[in-house]
Design an enzyme around this catalytic site. Structure first.
Site, PDB file in Angstrom:
ATOM      1  N   ASP A  35      -0.413  -7.211   0.235  1.00 28.75           N
ATOM      2  CA  ASP A  35      -1.605  -8.066   0.247  1.00 28.75           C
ATOM      3  C   ASP A  35      -2.786  -7.316   0.869  1.00 28.75           C
ATOM      4  O   ASP A  35      -2.598  -6.419   1.683  1.00 28.75           O
ATOM      5  CB  ASP A  35      -1.297  -9.338   1.054  1.00 28.75           C
ATOM      6  CG  ASP A  35      -2.340 -10.422   0.825  1.00 28.75           C
ATOM      7  OD1 ASP A  35      -3.130 -10.315  -0.139  1.00 28.75           O
ATOM      8  OD2 ASP A  35      -2.375 -11.377   1.616  1.00 28.75           O
ATOM      9  N   HIS A  52      -6.800  -2.623  -6.045  1.00 27.90           N
ATOM     10  CA  HIS A  52      -5.485  -2.535  -6.700  1.00 27.90           C
ATOM     11  C   HIS A  52      -5.184  -1.073  -7.056  1.00 27.90           C
ATOM     12  O   HIS A  52      -4.075  -0.600  -6.873  1.00 27.90           O
ATOM     13  CB  HIS A  52      -5.457  -3.397  -7.962  1.00 27.90           C
ATOM     14  CG  HIS A  52      -5.679  -4.861  -7.701  1.00 27.90           C
ATOM     15  ND1 HIS A  52      -5.074  -5.515  -6.653  1.00 27.90           N
ATOM     16  CD2 HIS A  52      -6.459  -5.793  -8.325  1.00 27.90           C
ATOM     17  CE1 HIS A  52      -5.450  -6.793  -6.666  1.00 27.90           C
ATOM     18  NE2 HIS A  52      -6.305  -6.978  -7.663  1.00 27.90           N
ATOM     19  N   LEU A 146      18.255   4.559  -4.681  1.00 29.75           N
ATOM     20  CA  LEU A 146      17.498   3.338  -4.375  1.00 29.75           C
ATOM     21  C   LEU A 146      17.335   2.438  -5.596  1.00 29.75           C
ATOM     22  O   LEU A 146      17.030   2.921  -6.695  1.00 29.75           O
ATOM     23  CB  LEU A 146      16.094   3.757  -3.889  1.00 29.75           C
ATOM     24  CG  LEU A 146      15.111   2.629  -3.582  1.00 29.75           C
ATOM     25  CD1 LEU A 146      15.454   1.946  -2.272  1.00 29.75           C
ATOM     26  CD2 LEU A 146      13.674   3.163  -3.536  1.00 29.75           C
TER      27      LEU A 146
HETATM   28  C1  FPP Z   1      -2.729  -8.693  -3.354  1.00 30.64           C
HETATM   29  O1  FPP Z   1      -4.004  -8.334  -2.962  1.00 30.64           O
HETATM   30  C2  FPP Z   1      -2.182  -7.784  -4.328  1.00 30.64           C
HETATM   31  C3  FPP Z   1      -1.877  -8.114  -5.611  1.00 30.64           C
HETATM   32  C4  FPP Z   1      -2.059  -9.458  -6.159  1.00 30.64           C
HETATM   33  C5  FPP Z   1      -1.358  -7.139  -6.554  1.00 30.64           C
HETATM   34  C6  FPP Z   1      -0.584  -5.993  -6.006  1.00 30.64           C
HETATM   35  C7  FPP Z   1      -0.718  -4.888  -6.942  1.00 30.64           C
HETATM   36  C8  FPP Z   1      -0.790  -3.579  -6.660  1.00 30.64           C
HETATM   37  C9  FPP Z   1      -0.582  -3.012  -5.341  1.00 30.64           C
HETATM   38  C10 FPP Z   1      -1.083  -2.605  -7.716  1.00 30.64           C
HETATM   39  C11 FPP Z   1      -0.205  -2.706  -8.908  1.00 30.64           C
HETATM   40  C12 FPP Z   1       1.193  -2.395  -8.594  1.00 30.64           C
HETATM   41  C13 FPP Z   1       1.958  -1.579  -9.296  1.00 30.64           C
HETATM   42  C14 FPP Z   1       3.361  -1.318  -8.923  1.00 30.64           C
HETATM   43  C15 FPP Z   1       1.462  -0.858 -10.464  1.00 30.64           C
HETATM   44  P1  FPP Z   1      -5.191  -9.381  -3.098  1.00 30.64           P
HETATM   45  O2  FPP Z   1      -5.942  -9.025  -4.327  1.00 30.64           O
HETATM   46  O3  FPP Z   1      -4.668 -10.779  -3.065  1.00 30.64           O
HETATM   47  O4  FPP Z   1      -6.027  -9.057  -1.811  1.00 30.64           O
HETATM   48  P2  FPP Z   1      -6.974 -10.051  -0.977  1.00 30.64           P
HETATM   49  O5  FPP Z   1      -6.082 -11.106  -0.397  1.00 30.64           O
HETATM   50  O6  FPP Z   1      -7.575  -9.159   0.046  1.00 30.64           O
HETATM   51  O7  FPP Z   1      -7.980 -10.590  -1.944  1.00 30.64           O
END
Ligand code: FPP
Length: 271
Positions: A35, A52, A146
């Site tokens: 997050d 992201h 893993l």
């Molecule tokens: C939360 O941050 C994160 C996500 C909803 C997506 C996680 C995705 C990645 C790390 C990249 C893609 C992954 C792979 C394996 C290719 P948020 O956007 O909710 O952050 P915020 O709470 O600060 O708005």
């Protein structure tokens, strides 16, 4: 045998953290709620999708580190059933990043003997994403190191409902509609059938929520929340989480051995 030289430079913070880890008491399964990508981007005046994109570097480092630490399983929460509510451009970019990641990282997954498995309502994803996921899963299927599970179009409640429906269909098929099922049978029909439950759940960016992640499986997981935003999360933060985990007193609803002995002795004295 874990090769510590691949995990830390001599004299680094990582090395001093590694010295504090007890390799005989490692978590077998670590689950991560990644997050804070949006906030990371916002703090740099960048569009959310750049958060992201930066988060991919963390995924790469953490998965590789988990393999080098010889953990059994790592599960990353990449896209929830609720994430479809995000702007179309953000959803499309996340899917694009996922495909890019799979194409670029397959060789590294193979080199590190990592088995890749997506979990969630994968059939609800775009066909082009499903194809890449299937390919990575098939190519890595015979790896023995893993297990890397990635949760996509995933919801903990959705998983429980899907499991109930799957079990009902199975019992109907076997004409056993009045069978009584137990916890072990239920677990064996989750998306994560045959995988040990997480011992440690990590959440980045400081929020104190489980956000519909692995609701059944985290029943006894230790939770480590760090304020570090996912794109800043590095190997040293994983080491810190493991050190925190090892300081916990895991009782699974019971009491510690020494305390149990004390109660027995007190009872005997009373008798
Ligand atoms: C939360 O941050 C994160 C996500 C909803 C997506 C996680 C995705 C990645 C790390 C990249 C893609 C992954 C792979 C394996 C290719 P948020 O956007 O909710 O952050 P915020 O709470 O600060 O708005």
């Amino acid at each position: 045998m874990i090769d510590l030289s691949k995990l830390a430079e001599p004299g680094s913070i990582e090395e001093s953290l590694l010295e504090r880890i007890d390799f005989k008491r490692m978590p077998r399964h670590i689950a991560v709620i990644m997050d804070g990508n949006g906030r990371w981007a916002k703090s740099r005046n960048l569009p959310r999708v750049e958060g992201h994109r930066a988060g991919i570097a963390s995924v790469r480092e953490i998965v590789e580190t988990a393999a080098r630490l010889e953990l059994g399983v790592i599960t990353l929460y990449a896209f929830s059933v609720e994430n479809w509510k995000r702007p179309r451009y953000e959803v499309a970019t996340l899917m694009l990043l996922l495909k890019e990641y799979l194409r670029k990282e397959l060789a590294t997954l193979m080199d590190n003997n990592i088995r890749f498995v997506p979990i969630g309502r994968v059939d609800g994803l775009d066909e082009t994403v499903q194809r890449e996921l299937r390919y990575a899963q098939e190519q890595t299927a015979r790896n023995t190191g893993l297990l890397f599970q990635i949760a996509l179009n995933y919801g903990g409640r959705a998983e429980i409902v899907d499991t109930v429906n799957r079990i009902m269909a199975l019992l109907r098929e076997r004409e056993m509609s009045d069978a009584v099922i137990d916890e072990a049978f239920f677990s064996d029909h989750l998306y994560t059938a045959n995988v040990d439950d997480p011992d440690l759940l990590i959440r980045t960016s400081g929020e104190l929520r489980v956000s519909n992640f692995l609701l059944w499986q985290i029943a006894y997981a230790e939770i480590h929340v760090t304020k570090v935003l996912w794109p800043d999360f590095r190997r040293r933060h994983l080491f810190e989480a493991i050190i925190d985990f090892q300081a916990r007193d895991r009782r699974y609803g019971g009491v510690e051995e020494a305390d149990a002995q004390m109660f027995i002795e007190a009872d005997e004295n009373r008798a």
